[in-house]
Design a protein around this motif. Structure first.
Motif, PDB file in Angstrom:
ATOM      1  N   THR A  42      -0.053   3.818  -3.034  1.00  0.00           N
ATOM      2  CA  THR A  42      -0.841   4.987  -2.636  1.00  0.00           C
ATOM      3  C   THR A  42      -0.003   6.251  -2.494  1.00  0.00           C
ATOM      4  N   ARG A  64      -7.868   6.411   5.389  1.00  0.00           N
ATOM      5  CA  ARG A  64      -6.968   5.303   5.697  1.00  0.00           C
ATOM      6  C   ARG A  64      -6.553   4.552   4.443  1.00  0.00           C
ATOM      7  N   PHE A  65      -5.239   4.293   4.348  1.00  0.00           N
ATOM      8  CA  PHE A  65      -4.677   3.455   3.295  1.00  0.00           C
ATOM      9  C   PHE A  65      -4.335   2.108   3.923  1.00  0.00           C
ATOM     10  N   GLN A 123       0.465   0.699   6.494  1.00  0.00           N
ATOM     11  CA  GLN A 123       1.651  -0.114   6.271  1.00  0.00           C
ATOM     12  C   GLN A 123       2.891   0.547   6.863  1.00  0.00           C
ATOM     13  N   GLU A 124       2.936   1.884   6.827  1.00  0.00           N
ATOM     14  CA  GLU A 124       4.133   2.580   7.271  1.00  0.00           C
ATOM     15  C   GLU A 124       4.145   2.870   8.763  1.00  0.00           C
ATOM     16  N   ARG A 173      -3.720   8.329   6.641  1.00  0.00           N
ATOM     17  CA  ARG A 173      -2.874   7.474   7.455  1.00  0.00           C
ATOM     18  C   ARG A 173      -2.557   6.200   6.686  1.00  0.00           C
ATOM     19  N   ASN A 174      -1.263   5.946   6.500  1.00  0.00           N
ATOM     20  CA  ASN A 174      -0.829   4.738   5.803  1.00  0.00           C
ATOM     21  C   ASN A 174      -0.553   3.652   6.832  1.00  0.00           C
ATOM     22  N   ALA A 192       0.823  -1.213   0.000  1.00  0.00           N
ATOM     23  CA  ALA A 192       0.000   0.000   0.000  1.00  0.00           C
ATOM     24  C   ALA A 192       0.856   1.261   0.000  1.00  0.00           C
ATOM     25  N   GLY A 193       1.992   1.213   0.670  1.00  0.00           N
ATOM     26  CA  GLY A 193       2.847   2.392   0.727  1.00  0.00           C
ATOM     27  C   GLY A 193       3.317   2.844  -0.638  1.00  0.00           C
ATOM     28  N   GLY A 230      -1.333   9.986  -1.862  1.00  0.00           N
ATOM     29  CA  GLY A 230      -0.963  10.686  -0.634  1.00  0.00           C
ATOM     30  C   GLY A 230      -0.445  12.082  -0.920  1.00  0.00           C
TER      31      GLY A 230
END
Length: 552
Positions: free
Chosen positions: A310, A470-471, A328-329, A325-326, A306-307, A314
């Motif tokens: 997306t 949200r991602f 994954q990160e 808000r990611n 996703a990072g 972003g």
């Protein structure tokens, strides 16, 4: 306390017959097979309400709920608290499998001997092991199982603690996790309720067992109860899901007359480039926010990485000042009480009008372990500190984007709260340096977001799953639901591999949406800077998956 026959579902809900049976049964193990939107989490919350209000879970015994995702565990805990109140909710424990296993390891650590012995200050790491000093998350369940097999006092102690156990999203259970449950509760007087959906089994890559719901029913003599209704999604979205179910599990297809109606939107968008996709999606998200949609009700789902996928979106959201808000990160710090405390403090002194954050801080003024006079003194000191900090924020000519400004005030706040009070926030803080690690991670995450956007309020919103778009990877969205869902990259190059697994993952993503689903693909996605692993720049739409959305 009320009699069982006097109980009725909270919030005026009407439960379908099998759901009502699952909620009110006593003295039986139960396995509930339910599709997306059938209310699996709500069923467990209502069951907790029934067991606690009727005394079927008598004090001091407790209810244990085990989920597979931090968000799901927190969501269930919050639902139960809203329904039964704080006093009865104190008898309800909601953990992930890893958190529950860690609790066993922490409480009975001396039972580990030989190569598996651990020091009192052992650490957790994602990848690396150091004998006696450091273990990985994957070690927790096997170590907890070893303790239960070798120490009958540990097993009996846990059995005596819990009268009932809830197992959420149980189709994703792995062999070690199931063995842990079987060792602990098989042939016991603890009653188990497992809920799951074989069509949503997307953790095969992590070792999820085939046919686990049937295995559980056989091993624990559990009564099987199916749930059919989907209460989450609008009719158009339910019809799309039904077309997918027809391929995945024909016996579970809903009759057409149950899916009538024009509510809901399935939107399909193709783009020449990922840049065009990002600009269009950012505008769509801005429109939703302008219409009054809560940012926490918007999710962008990607099958993996996703990072990377997306990142362009972003950038577009950041240009518009839209918090995101990611997942994954960022580590899920919102599941850590100490991190939530730090974020609430920062939200209050930043002056962004967060009344709920202030209320949570004031809870520390009502600590039951303090005499009344000391509690009043603490209340005054806390309010004075908040007032002083807020005044400094308003009148100071310093650069509030500097992390040091916020770190200094956070240290003052935590000193006032006191170390013993902080340690009492979670059992995991009583062992090793976990409390300090969480506080450090919370401040690091805040500083990182602050450096990215330069705005304290936006940075705090981006750290909050409730106040930011949200991602998420699809594997992170199980048990969640959103008004608006964007599935980014419905492409052959994204959904590759085993066809049944890919379809199950896509089904999970589609079924997160309540009212509006957007499916996108792009013909060209340039390789992210610095990414050296495989990346297909030229893409093709996943025709089969897209067609599920075109049925109407």
């Amino acid at each position: 306390m009320i009699r069982p026959e006097e109980w009725c579902p909270s919030d005026g809900l009407a439960l379908e017959p099998y759901a009502l049976t699952a909620v009110t049964s006593t003295g039986k193990n139960i396995v509930v097979a339910a599709g997306p939107g059938a209310g699996k989490t709500e069923l467990l919350a209502q069951r907790a309400d029934f067991l606690l209000r009727t005394g079927a879970c008598p004090y001091p015994r407790r209810i244990l709920a085990i989920s597979f995702k931090v968000d799901a565990a927190r969501n269930l805990r919050e639902r139960v608290r809203r329904r039964v109140g704080s006093q009865l909710a104190a008898q309800f424990d909601s953990f992930t499998f890893h958190a529950f296993a860690k609790r066993i390891v922490d409480n009975y650590r001396p039972a580990l001997t030989g190569q598996n012995a651990l020091s009192p200050n052992y650490r957790l790491d994602v990848h690396n092991q150091i004998q006696y000093e450091q273990i990985t998350f994957d070690d927790l369940v096997p170590l907890a199982l070893e303790i239960l097999k070798s120490n009958r006092y540990a097993k009996n102690g846990i059995r005596q603690t819990y009268s009932h156990v809830f197992l959420d999203e149980f189709q994703d259970a792995t062999a070690p996790q199931y063995n842990l449950l079987k060792e602990l509760f098989w042939d016991s007087r603890t009653f188990l309720t497992a809920v799951g959906d074989g069509k949503q089994k997307i953790m095969t890559w992590a070792g999820a067992l085939n046919g686990i719901l049937h295995t559980f029913a056989d091993d624990f003599s559990a009564i099987p109860l199916p749930l059919y209704q989907n209460f989450r999604s609008a009719p158009r979205l339910r019809r799309m899901q039904n077309r997918m179910i027809a391929e995945m599990d024909p016996a579970a297809v809903s009759p057409g007359q149950e899916l009538t109606g024009d509510d809901g939107v399935v939107e399909i968008r193709g783009f020449d480039t990922s840049s065009e996709e990002s600009e269009t999606l950012a505008e769509r998200i801005q429109d939703w926010l302008d219409e009054g949609v809560d940012p926490g009700e918007i999710a962008v789902l990607v099958r993996q990485q996703a990072g990377l996928y997306t990142a362009p979106l972003g950038e577009e959201l950041a240009k518009r000042g839209i918090p995101f808000r990611n997942e994954q990160e960022s580590q899920d710090l919102n599941a850590e009480p100490a991190a939530v405390l730090v974020f609430n403090f920062l939200r209050v002194i930043a002056g962004d009008g967060q009344a709920d954050a202030y209320v949570e801080l004031m809870r520390f003024s009502n600590r039951s372990n303090l005499p009344e006079e000391e509690s009043l003194q603490f209340d005054r000191r806390l309010k004075n500190l908040l007032q002083e900090a807020r005044q400094k924020v308003r009148v100071s000519e310093g650069d509030h984007s500097a992390p040091q400004f916020w770190s200094i005030w956070t240290e003052k706040f935590l000193s006032l709260i006191s170390r013993p009070t902080l340690v009492a926030l979670s059992p995991s803080y009583q062992q090793g340096q976990r409390l300090d690690e969480v506080i450090h991670q919370a401040l690091d995450a805040f500083e990182q977001e602050l450096s990215n956007c330069g705005d304290v309020v936006v940075a705090l919103k981006r750290l909050s799953g409730k106040e930011a778009v949200r991602f998420l990877n699809i594997h992170k969205c199980k048990g969640l639901e959103f008004e608006k869902v964007i599935i980014l990259g419905v492409e052959n190059e994204m959904f590759w591999g085993d066809k049944s697994n890919s379809l199950a993952e896509y089904f999970v993503a589609v079924s997160r949406a309540k009212n509006h689903l957007v499916l996108t693909w792009a013909r060209f996605r340039p390789r992210p800077i610095g990414h050296v692993k495989r990346w297909d720049e030229f893409r093709t739409q996943h025709q089969r998956f897209i067609n599920f959305g075109r049925g109407d």
